[in-house]
Design a protein around this motif. Structure first.
Motif, short mmCIF file in Angstrom:
data_model
loop_
_atom_site.label_atom_id
_atom_site.label_comp_id
_atom_site.label_asym_id
_atom_site.label_seq_id
_atom_site.Cartn_x
_atom_site.Cartn_y
_atom_site.Cartn_z
N TRP A 101 34.28 37.87 29.23
CA TRP A 101 33.39 39.24 30.12
C TRP A 101 33.61 38.67 31.55
O TRP A 101 34.33 39.60 32.35
CB TRP A 101 31.39 38.66 29.90
CG TRP A 101 30.87 39.57 31.09
CD1 TRP A 101 30.91 40.72 31.26
CD2 TRP A 101 30.85 38.94 32.51
NE1 TRP A 101 30.76 41.66 32.51
CE2 TRP A 101 29.98 40.52 32.87
CE3 TRP A 101 30.56 37.95 32.45
CZ2 TRP A 101 29.08 40.46 34.01
CZ3 TRP A 101 29.92 38.22 34.03
CH2 TRP A 101 29.39 39.18 34.78
N LYS A 129 37.61 39.93 32.04
CA LYS A 129 38.31 41.37 32.10
C LYS A 129 36.82 42.19 33.10
O LYS A 129 37.53 43.48 33.97
CB LYS A 129 36.58 41.43 30.57
CG LYS A 129 36.54 43.59 30.97
CD LYS A 129 35.86 43.34 29.26
CE LYS A 129 36.25 45.42 28.82
NZ LYS A 129 34.96 45.81 27.88
N LEU A 130 36.13 41.79 34.14
CA LEU A 130 35.44 42.49 35.04
C LEU A 130 36.69 42.13 36.21
O LEU A 130 36.34 42.97 37.17
CB LEU A 130 34.22 41.72 35.50
CG LEU A 130 33.56 42.10 36.44
CD1 LEU A 130 32.72 43.17 36.33
CD2 LEU A 130 32.21 41.56 36.70
N GLU A 190 39.56 44.93 35.78
CA GLU A 190 38.43 46.42 36.37
C GLU A 190 38.21 46.36 37.33
O GLU A 190 38.70 47.08 38.35
CB GLU A 190 37.00 45.86 35.44
CG GLU A 190 37.41 46.59 34.21
CD GLU A 190 35.91 46.69 33.34
OE1 GLU A 190 34.64 46.99 33.90
OE2 GLU A 190 35.91 46.43 32.54
N LEU A 191 37.69 45.26 38.53
CA LEU A 191 37.93 45.40 39.76
C LEU A 191 39.06 45.46 40.38
O LEU A 191 39.62 46.30 41.46
CB LEU A 191 37.25 44.25 40.41
CG LEU A 191 35.90 43.55 40.12
CD1 LEU A 191 35.12 42.71 40.36
CD2 LEU A 191 34.87 45.66 41.00
N SER A 237 41.62 46.94 39.17
CA SER A 237 42.50 47.67 38.90
C SER A 237 41.60 49.41 39.54
O SER A 237 42.81 49.95 40.02
CB SER A 237 42.46 48.09 37.59
OG SER A 237 41.10 47.78 37.00
N ARG A 238 40.60 48.95 40.23
CA ARG A 238 40.00 49.92 40.54
C ARG A 238 40.05 50.41 42.42
O ARG A 238 40.33 50.60 43.37
CB ARG A 238 38.21 49.49 40.88
CG ARG A 238 37.88 50.58 41.62
CD ARG A 238 36.19 49.86 41.72
NE ARG A 238 35.52 50.20 40.94
CZ ARG A 238 34.11 50.54 39.94
NH1 ARG A 238 33.28 49.84 40.63
NH2 ARG A 238 33.85 50.32 38.47
N ARG A 279 36.28 50.60 44.94
CA ARG A 279 37.88 52.24 45.05
C ARG A 279 38.01 52.48 46.25
O ARG A 279 37.05 52.68 47.54
CB ARG A 279 36.41 53.42 44.11
CG ARG A 279 37.51 54.62 44.33
CD ARG A 279 37.71 54.13 43.14
NE ARG A 279 39.66 54.59 42.93
CZ ARG A 279 39.21 56.10 41.54
NH1 ARG A 279 38.11 56.50 41.15
NH2 ARG A 279 40.32 56.66 41.88
#
Length: 307
Positions: free
Chosen positions: A93, A96-97, A100-101, A103-104, A125
């Motif tokens: 988890w 994955k987090l 995601e960060l 990529s953001r 972002r």
């Protein structure tokens, strides 16, 4: 006399046998008898005692206790295995987090939303704004060190490093297109450059286009000092308090590295790393499971003495 001597020898032989070791004389309602010509007092005969039944009960109780201890101690490796498996899931988890960060952060910048409520789902972002700085109301988040991935990778594993202490310069920024004033972390300055008089060349004047990373407010972590607005020392992001001091809205962005100008703060001071120590927890719990399983096997299956 011969009869008495014979009886005495018979009695000694009988008492040598293990099954008679616990025998004793006990009164029973029997009549007087004669053995080898000798009369015994009425009511006295040989009768086995209850020592063997007590020994059997003690052995049964010990076996029951050992059985309970055996299955109770099995809970230790079973629990350790469960916790290790749980940490495996937590690590998946967290990775994955982090992905995601990252990529953001690398996404294309979007215009700053007019509704501040939308920012709650936009942390990390990139956004773009246009406006001008108000350098008369600078805030200083300190102590801080410069975010430098190359240096951090080079110094990884060293006991000491050459990190320079300083501050982040937070400046109100009036967005001309939205009509709101936000807070912008312009970046890092060394301790000797905290005073704006020492970096006049870096004080941007006029309207500029700016790209920054949205950041939300922070809560004070354990062992972090309280903010000191009177001394203009801020140890964590308290957007409500910062906005109240500067008259800005509680909106905060970290300016990107491209905003850096000679003599001014160094932009791009956003740390995206999240704490990820799940691998060492996995090794710890699975190692404990293996060690206690081995001891349990030696103790209760192989019956190794001394364990």
């Amino acid at each position: 006399m011969a009869a008495v001597k014979a009886f005495s020898m018979l009695r000694q032989r009988l008492t040598r046998w293990p099954q008679w070791s616990c025998a004793r004389l006990a009164p029973l309602p029997v009549s007087r008898r004669s053995i080898l010509g000798l009369s015994f007092r009425s009511g006295m005969v040989w009768r086995p005692s209850r020592c063997y039944s007590s020994t059997a009960e003690a052995a049964a109780a010990k076996a029951e206790d050992d059985s309970f201890l055996q299955w109770f101690l099995l809970l230790i490796p079973a629990t350790a295995f469960g916790l290790g498996t749980w940490q495996v899931q937590r690590r998946k988890w967290k990775l994955k987090l982090i992905a995601e960060l990252e990529s953001r952060v690398m996404a294309e910048p979007i215009p700053l939303p007019a509704d501040p409520m939308e920012l709650k789902n936009l942390e990390y972002r990139p956004v773009k704004v246009r406006g001008h700085f108000d350098h008369s109301k600078e805030l200083y988040m300190m102590p801080r060190t410069k975010v430098d991935p190359a240096r951090e990778a080079r110094d990884a594993g060293r006991i000491s490093s050459s990190m320079e202490s300083g501050a982040y310069v937070v400046t109100p920024f009036h967005c001309s297109d939205l009509g709101v004033t936000i807070l912008v972390n312009r970046g890092f300055v060394p301790k000797k450059k905290v005073n704006p008089e020492t970096r006049q060349k870096g004080q941007v004047l006029g309207e500029v286009d700016l790209v920054g990373i949205v950041r939300l407010t922070e809560t004070r972590k354990p062992f972090v000092p309280e903010n000191s607005p009177e001394q203009n020392h801020w140890h964590y992001r308290d957007l409500e308090a910062m906005a109240k001091i500067t008259g800005a809205d509680p909106i905060f962005i970290d300016a990107d590295f491209k905003s850096t100008i000679p003599g001014g703060p160094i932009g791009g001071q956003t740390r995206v790393t999240l704490r990820n120590e799940h691998m060492q927890y996995i090794i710890t719990w699975y190692g404990l499971c293996a060690a206690t399983s081995y001891l349990w096997f030696q103790k209760f299956v192989r019956r190794t003495p001394g364990i």
